[in-house]
Enzyme design. Structure first.
Site, PDB file in Angstrom:
ATOM      1  N   HIS A 213       0.920  -1.151   0.000  1.00  0.00           N
ATOM      2  CA  HIS A 213       0.000   0.000   0.000  1.00  0.00           C
ATOM      3  C   HIS A 213       0.954   1.194   0.000  1.00  0.00           C
ATOM      4  O   HIS A 213       1.295   1.732   1.050  1.00  0.00           O
ATOM      5  CB  HIS A 213      -0.858   0.019   1.269  1.00  0.00           C
TER       6      HIS A 213
ATOM      7  N   ARG B   6      -4.014  -1.173  -4.778  1.00  0.00           N
ATOM      8  CA  ARG B   6      -4.555   0.184  -4.890  1.00  0.00           C
ATOM      9  C   ARG B   6      -6.083   0.208  -4.895  1.00  0.00           C
ATOM     10  O   ARG B   6      -6.695   1.235  -4.653  1.00  0.00           O
ATOM     11  CB  ARG B   6      -3.972   0.817  -6.166  1.00  0.00           C
ATOM     12  N   LYS B   7      -6.698  -0.917  -5.251  1.00  0.00           N
ATOM     13  CA  LYS B   7      -8.170  -0.999  -5.281  1.00  0.00           C
ATOM     14  C   LYS B   7      -8.797   0.163  -6.045  1.00  0.00           C
ATOM     15  O   LYS B   7      -9.602   0.929  -5.507  1.00  0.00           O
ATOM     16  CB  LYS B   7      -8.757  -1.077  -3.870  1.00  0.00           C
TER      17      LYS B   7
ATOM     18  N   ALA C 254     -11.310   2.216  -8.243  1.00  0.00           N
ATOM     19  CA  ALA C 254     -12.778   2.087  -8.228  1.00  0.00           C
ATOM     20  C   ALA C 254     -13.449   3.336  -8.794  1.00  0.00           C
ATOM     21  O   ALA C 254     -14.404   3.843  -8.222  1.00  0.00           O
ATOM     22  CB  ALA C 254     -13.261   1.830  -6.810  1.00  0.00           C
TER      23      ALA C 254
ATOM     24  N   ILE D 139     -14.166   5.990 -12.627  1.00  0.00           N
ATOM     25  CA  ILE D 139     -14.423   5.896 -14.069  1.00  0.00           C
ATOM     26  C   ILE D 139     -13.107   5.609 -14.800  1.00  0.00           C
ATOM     27  O   ILE D 139     -12.021   5.857 -14.267  1.00  0.00           O
ATOM     28  CB  ILE D 139     -15.080   7.183 -14.624  1.00  0.00           C
ATOM     29  N   GLY D 140     -13.229   5.064 -15.997  1.00  0.00           N
ATOM     30  CA  GLY D 140     -12.056   4.627 -16.750  1.00  0.00           C
ATOM     31  C   GLY D 140     -10.989   5.694 -16.877  1.00  0.00           C
ATOM     32  O   GLY D 140      -9.800   5.434 -16.664  1.00  0.00           O
TER      33      GLY D 140
ATOM     34  N   ARG E 234      -0.225  -9.020   9.039  1.00  0.00           N
ATOM     35  CA  ARG E 234       0.162  -8.990  10.445  1.00  0.00           C
ATOM     36  C   ARG E 234       0.556 -10.340  11.021  1.00  0.00           C
ATOM     37  O   ARG E 234       1.300 -10.383  12.011  1.00  0.00           O
ATOM     38  CB  ARG E 234      -0.961  -8.328  11.259  1.00  0.00           C
TER      39      ARG E 234
HETATM   40  P1  BMP Z   1      -3.576  -8.644   7.483  1.00  0.00           P
HETATM   41  O1  BMP Z   1      -3.075 -10.042   7.098  1.00  0.00           O
HETATM   42  O2  BMP Z   1      -2.623  -7.898   8.360  1.00  0.00           O
HETATM   43  O3  BMP Z   1      -4.984  -8.658   8.016  1.00  0.00           O
HETATM   44  O4  BMP Z   1      -3.589  -7.776   6.133  1.00  0.00           O
HETATM   45  C1  BMP Z   1      -4.390  -8.102   5.037  1.00  0.00           C
HETATM   46  C2  BMP Z   1      -4.054  -7.231   3.851  1.00  0.00           C
HETATM   47  O5  BMP Z   1      -4.885  -7.608   2.764  1.00  0.00           O
HETATM   48  C3  BMP Z   1      -4.280  -5.737   4.051  1.00  0.00           C
HETATM   49  O6  BMP Z   1      -3.251  -5.045   3.357  1.00  0.00           O
HETATM   50  C4  BMP Z   1      -5.624  -5.451   3.403  1.00  0.00           C
HETATM   51  O7  BMP Z   1      -5.661  -4.161   2.815  1.00  0.00           O
HETATM   52  C5  BMP Z   1      -5.704  -6.523   2.327  1.00  0.00           C
HETATM   53  N1  BMP Z   1      -7.065  -7.024   2.030  1.00  0.00           N
HETATM   54  C6  BMP Z   1      -7.830  -7.691   2.980  1.00  0.00           C
HETATM   55  O8  BMP Z   1      -7.397  -7.877   4.120  1.00  0.00           O
HETATM   56  N2  BMP Z   1      -9.082  -8.158   2.641  1.00  0.00           N
HETATM   57  C7  BMP Z   1      -9.624  -7.993   1.395  1.00  0.00           C
HETATM   58  O9  BMP Z   1     -10.724  -8.449   1.140  1.00  0.00           O
HETATM   59  C8  BMP Z   1      -8.850  -7.325   0.423  1.00  0.00           C
HETATM   60  C9  BMP Z   1      -7.572  -6.852   0.753  1.00  0.00           C
HETATM   61  O10 BMP Z   1      -6.838  -6.254  -0.165  1.00  0.00           O
END
Ligand code: BMP
Length: 278
Positions: free
Chosen positions: A63, A93-94, A96, A98-99, A243
């Site tokens: 991120h 980056r997700k 979301a 418009i194109g 984590r």
């Molecule tokens: P963690 O294992 O610490 O919970 O982190 C999960 C990571 O995956 C985070 O960076 C989060 O933005 C991403 N993520 C998620 O947890 N669930 C989703 O559905 C989509 C994600 O991108």
């Protein structure tokens, strides 16, 4: 056989998207389906973690916008480490919008994500234009680029269910050269498909976040499952772990990070071997 019953190597040999192929090759070569999510705010921690986990991962998930001391040399160094240690880079980056807007967010601004991220993701909520907008940048790149659609989320109460997920998969099928798979919690082959929709060469990669061996969730809606549940039982291809590996404290202990990465790599790989051996 369905893609998840084939080896990563066989799938790599057959895949037509270069980013997907590179990822599958790397998974096979390094014997790992582990992606580490490097969710820290200091550049020093960011690189300490990456150097500690590099031998055990196929993918580093970033991120980039949470780094407080980001500068252009950060992404340059990240690219260097990726080729040195053989892993791919996924910027979470997700997109979301418009194109036109997502094309600018992907290519421009300070981060210029398309220059360094092999893989990015997008919410299907705007409809197919989010894919074509990103493809107008990603497919032009000399490098190998791929897109993942968020078909399901790991959080409690997520709205990514039912027809939303079905429509996400239908959208992806229209753009198979660029959409290499999904962020999801299970395989998507059967979702919303009539027999004629699925072609023999269809091979969407499933990358699953929400993976933990010790915790069931956090205080903010995250839900965790084990590598066995995610890979063996639900057929996902890559486990994304944040984590569980980097810890939750403010200070990073690289020895612990390294040990946990080894532990998740072993668990993820065993879960994969149990799946293809079935
Ligand atoms: P963690 O294992 O610490 O919970 O982190 C999960 C990571 O995956 C985070 O960076 C989060 O933005 C991403 N993520 C998620 O947890 N669930 C989703 O559905 C989509 C994600 O991108």
């Amino acid at each position: 056989p369905a893609p998840h019953l084939q080896s990563y190597k066989d799938r790599a040999d057959r895949h037509t998207n270069l980013a997907a192929r590179a990822l599958l090759r790397c998974m096979d070569a390094k014997k790992t389906n582990l992606a580490v999510s490097v969710d820290v705010t200091r550049t020093k921690d960011f690189f300490d973690i990456i150097e500690a986990v590099a031998p055990y991962v196929c993918l580093i998930k970033t991120h980039i916008d949470i780094l407080e001391d980001w500068e252009p040399s950060v992404t340059a160094k990240l690219q260097m480490l990726a080729s040195e240690h053989n892993f791919l880079i996924f910027e979470d980056r997700k997109f979301a919008d418009i194109g036109n807007t997502v094309a600018l967010q992907y290519s421009s601004g300070i981060y210029k994500i398309s220059d360094w991220a092999h893989i990015v993701n997008a919410h299907p909520v705007p409809g197919p234009s989010v894919i074509t907008g990103l493809a107008s940048v990603g497919m032009k790149s000399k490098e190998t680029r791929g897109l993942l659609l968020l078909a399901e989320m790991s959080t409690k109460g997520a709205l990514t269910t039912g027809n939303y997920t079905v429509d996400a998969v239908r959208m992806a099928r229209q753009y198979r050269e660029f959409v290499i798979g999904f962020i999801a919690q299970r395989r998507m082959e059967g979702v919303g498909a009539s027999e004629t929709d699925i072609t023999a060469e269809e091979d969407f990669l499933i990358l699953a976040p929400g993976v933990g061996l010790d915790a069931k969730g956090d205080a903010m809606g995250q839900q965790y499952r084990t590598p066995t549940e995610v890979v063996t039982e639900c057929g996902c291809d890559v486990i994304i772990v944040g984590r569980g590996i980097i810890g939750t404290g403010r200070d990073i202990d690289v020895e612990v990070v390294k040990r946990q990465a080894q532990r998740y790599q072993a668990a993820g790989w065993e879960a994969y071997e149990n799946r293809v051996a079935r």
